[in-house]
Design a protein around this motif. Sequence first.
Motif, PDB file in Angstrom:
ATOM      1  N   ARG A 112       0.844  -1.194   0.000  1.00  0.00           N
ATOM      2  CA  ARG A 112       0.000   0.000   0.000  1.00  0.00           C
ATOM      3  C   ARG A 112       0.878   1.241   0.000  1.00  0.00           C
ATOM      4  N   TYR A 113       0.436   2.249  -0.717  1.00  0.00           N
ATOM      5  CA  TYR A 113       1.057   3.565  -0.688  1.00  0.00           C
ATOM      6  C   TYR A 113      -0.014   4.545  -0.204  1.00  0.00           C
ATOM      7  N   GLY A 114      -0.027   4.799   1.081  1.00  0.00           N
ATOM      8  CA  GLY A 114      -1.084   5.625   1.650  1.00  0.00           C
ATOM      9  C   GLY A 114      -2.425   4.928   1.513  1.00  0.00           C
ATOM     10  N   ALA A 115      -3.375   5.604   0.869  1.00  0.00           N
ATOM     11  CA  ALA A 115      -4.708   5.021   0.703  1.00  0.00           C
ATOM     12  C   ALA A 115      -4.791   4.100  -0.503  1.00  0.00           C
ATOM     13  N   LYS A 116      -3.766   4.103  -1.343  1.00  0.00           N
ATOM     14  CA  LYS A 116      -3.800   3.283  -2.554  1.00  0.00           C
ATOM     15  C   LYS A 116      -3.152   1.925  -2.315  1.00  0.00           C
ATOM     16  N   THR A 117      -3.844   0.868  -2.705  1.00  0.00           N
ATOM     17  CA  THR A 117      -3.309  -0.485  -2.622  1.00  0.00           C
ATOM     18  C   THR A 117      -2.823  -0.885  -4.009  1.00  0.00           C
ATOM     19  N   ALA A 118      -1.510  -0.943  -4.176  1.00  0.00           N
ATOM     20  CA  ALA A 118      -0.934  -1.266  -5.481  1.00  0.00           C
ATOM     21  C   ALA A 118      -0.947  -2.765  -5.744  1.00  0.00           C
ATOM     22  N   VAL A 119      -0.731  -3.546  -4.697  1.00  0.00           N
ATOM     23  CA  VAL A 119      -0.730  -5.007  -4.802  1.00  0.00           C
ATOM     24  C   VAL A 119      -1.553  -5.546  -3.650  1.00  0.00           C
ATOM     25  N   HIS A 120      -2.493  -6.431  -3.965  1.00  0.00           N
ATOM     26  CA  HIS A 120      -3.425  -6.894  -2.937  1.00  0.00           C
ATOM     27  C   HIS A 120      -3.418  -8.419  -2.825  1.00  0.00           C
ATOM     28  N   ASN A 128      -1.426  -1.556 -17.666  1.00  0.00           N
ATOM     29  CA  ASN A 128      -0.626  -0.534 -17.001  1.00  0.00           C
ATOM     30  C   ASN A 128      -1.245  -0.185 -15.647  1.00  0.00           C
ATOM     31  N   GLY A 129      -0.393  -0.076 -14.628  1.00  0.00           N
ATOM     32  CA  GLY A 129      -0.895   0.265 -13.302  1.00  0.00           C
ATOM     33  C   GLY A 129      -1.476  -0.902 -12.532  1.00  0.00           C
ATOM     34  N   SER A 130      -1.280  -2.122 -13.039  1.00  0.00           N
ATOM     35  CA  SER A 130      -1.871  -3.286 -12.373  1.00  0.00           C
ATOM     36  C   SER A 130      -1.051  -3.785 -11.191  1.00  0.00           C
ATOM     37  N   GLY A 131       0.203  -3.326 -11.059  1.00  0.00           N
ATOM     38  CA  GLY A 131       1.039  -3.740  -9.938  1.00  0.00           C
ATOM     39  C   GLY A 131       2.168  -4.677 -10.294  1.00  0.00           C
ATOM     40  N   LYS A 132       2.426  -4.873 -11.586  1.00  0.00           N
ATOM     41  CA  LYS A 132       3.486  -5.800 -11.998  1.00  0.00           C
ATOM     42  C   LYS A 132       4.857  -5.326 -11.541  1.00  0.00           C
ATOM     43  N   SER A 133       5.183  -4.068 -11.833  1.00  0.00           N
ATOM     44  CA  SER A 133       6.508  -3.558 -11.475  1.00  0.00           C
ATOM     45  C   SER A 133       6.691  -3.515  -9.960  1.00  0.00           C
ATOM     46  N   GLY A 150      -4.635  -7.734 -12.231  1.00  0.00           N
ATOM     47  CA  GLY A 150      -5.367  -6.533 -12.592  1.00  0.00           C
ATOM     48  C   GLY A 150      -5.708  -5.766 -11.330  1.00  0.00           C
ATOM     49  N   ARG A 151      -5.341  -4.490 -11.307  1.00  0.00           N
ATOM     50  CA  ARG A 151      -5.542  -3.654 -10.128  1.00  0.00           C
ATOM     51  C   ARG A 151      -5.007  -4.316  -8.860  1.00  0.00           C
ATOM     52  N   GLY A 152      -3.849  -4.953  -9.015  1.00  0.00           N
ATOM     53  CA  GLY A 152      -3.154  -5.532  -7.882  1.00  0.00           C
ATOM     54  C   GLY A 152      -3.632  -6.897  -7.440  1.00  0.00           C
ATOM     55  N   ARG A 153      -4.649  -7.435  -8.083  1.00  0.00           N
ATOM     56  CA  ARG A 153      -5.205  -8.733  -7.689  1.00  0.00           C
ATOM     57  C   ARG A 153      -4.886  -9.798  -8.738  1.00  0.00           C
ATOM     58  N   LEU A 154      -4.722 -11.022  -8.263  1.00  0.00           N
ATOM     59  CA  LEU A 154      -4.426 -12.129  -9.161  1.00  0.00           C
ATOM     60  C   LEU A 154      -5.683 -12.527  -9.928  1.00  0.00           C
ATOM     61  N   LEU A 155      -5.586 -12.528 -11.260  1.00  0.00           N
ATOM     62  CA  LEU A 155      -6.713 -12.914 -12.097  1.00  0.00           C
ATOM     63  C   LEU A 155      -6.558 -14.323 -12.646  1.00  0.00           C
ATOM     64  N   ALA A 156      -5.330 -14.744 -12.898  1.00  0.00           N
ATOM     65  CA  ALA A 156      -5.126 -16.076 -13.465  1.00  0.00           C
ATOM     66  C   ALA A 156      -3.727 -16.573 -13.151  1.00  0.00           C
ATOM     67  N   ASP A 157      -3.617 -17.878 -12.947  1.00  0.00           N
ATOM     68  CA  ASP A 157      -2.346 -18.552 -12.682  1.00  0.00           C
ATOM     69  C   ASP A 157      -2.444 -19.923 -13.324  1.00  0.00           C
ATOM     70  N   MET A 158      -2.028 -20.042 -14.572  1.00  0.00           N
ATOM     71  CA  MET A 158      -2.217 -21.289 -15.321  1.00  0.00           C
ATOM     72  C   MET A 158      -1.349 -21.298 -16.573  1.00  0.00           C
ATOM     73  N   SER A 159      -1.348 -22.432 -17.272  1.00  0.00           N
ATOM     74  CA  SER A 159      -0.573 -22.542 -18.497  1.00  0.00           C
ATOM     75  C   SER A 159      -1.171 -21.645 -19.576  1.00  0.00           C
ATOM     76  N   VAL A 160      -0.365 -21.322 -20.585  1.00  0.00           N
ATOM     77  CA  VAL A 160      -0.846 -20.477 -21.675  1.00  0.00           C
ATOM     78  C   VAL A 160      -2.017 -21.136 -22.380  1.00  0.00           C
ATOM     79  N   ARG A 161      -1.901 -22.413 -22.657  1.00  0.00           N
ATOM     80  CA  ARG A 161      -2.971 -23.122 -23.368  1.00  0.00           C
ATOM     81  C   ARG A 161      -4.265 -23.115 -22.567  1.00  0.00           C
ATOM     82  N   GLU A 162      -4.167 -23.374 -21.283  1.00  0.00           N
ATOM     83  CA  GLU A 162      -5.366 -23.388 -20.448  1.00  0.00           C
ATOM     84  C   GLU A 162      -5.970 -21.989 -20.338  1.00  0.00           C
TER      85      GLU A 162
END
Length: 356
Positions: A10-18, A36-41, A201-213
């Motif tokens: 968190r950076y103040g009130a903003k949660t970059a990675v959740h 962009n801005g999803s929290g990867k970096s 996306g927006r710091g939350r995990l959306l997917a964790d799987m193989s490319v094909r899946e």
Amino acid sequence: MIEAAGLTKRYGAKTAVHDLTFEVRPGHVTGFLGPNGSGKSTTMRMIVGLDRPTSGTVTVGGRPFRQTPNAPRKVGALLDAQAVHGGRSARNHLLSLAQLSGIPASRVEEVLDVVGLRDVAGKRSKGFSLGMGQRLGIAAALLGDPQVLLFDEPVNGLDPEGIYWVRTLMKRLAAEGRTVLVSSHLMSEMAVTADHLLVIGRGRLLADMSVREFISRNSADFARVRVADDAAGRTGELAAAVAEAGGRALKEPDGALRVTGIDLPRISDLAHKADIRLWELSPHHASLEEAYMRLTQDVVDYRSTDDELAGFTPPEDEAHPLDTAPGPPEVPEVPAQGWYAPPPPGQAPPQTRSRP
């Protein structure tokens, strides 16, 4: 191996990675995707100890990066290719990094060869092009011959030959049993380079799987059909026949039909039986770009007001007049870009998937 558990920043009130929980395993190229801005970096900076997590943990080889003995010889990272003293030559930049980490000077010459900068090694880096700077950053990441490597947009500024070289390098490093995490916005490259995907996306995990899946779960294959004598209303006739056979027909902006639910031979049989001539009957296989766009369309923070993707997901009670099949509608009309694919009928894509 890289392991994150409940990682939050968190950076103040903003949660970059959740609350990110994931693993990056050796022997695979893992693509790290997100708008962009999803929290990867921020996530990558926490992995290498440049930022401290607000809560949660992230370890490399079972230890936090800051507690890893001689970390540069175990973890290599390209996070900012421009973080170089412009007055130093490429060789002197690498020599200074090698001296700080107890790496033999001979290794500098090796990595200069690997990245193709030997001929310009004596030139000051401030005169380097963007692509040359990327190569120097990759050389710095490889300097300690580490088992864990992180690359943030490694092909930025590279020409086609350079992109191919980076792709081959990533695969070779993974084939040697190393852990490779690559962040990129180039879906075409990730499709041919990565074995596994982490999507946030927006710091939350959306997917964790193989490319094909990932492609399978977030898109659908379809057939594109164009009727020869559309002026006679034959497109509508074919759409009705498709619906009666258990398929679904959606009209594209150019008048063609997008058919799901039945295969190409069956569509051909239906057209032949109705004496409808076809000008086109072609299969469409979903791409990584299509699947990615479908999953992340609601978590994009920066979108132009002229962007046709803005709000293109229709309300569920809207349907195209040709879409007469029972069940929930997919989309009333395919967007003009042509790469959006609806989900399989009656099935919504899952938002998160853990690796077995």
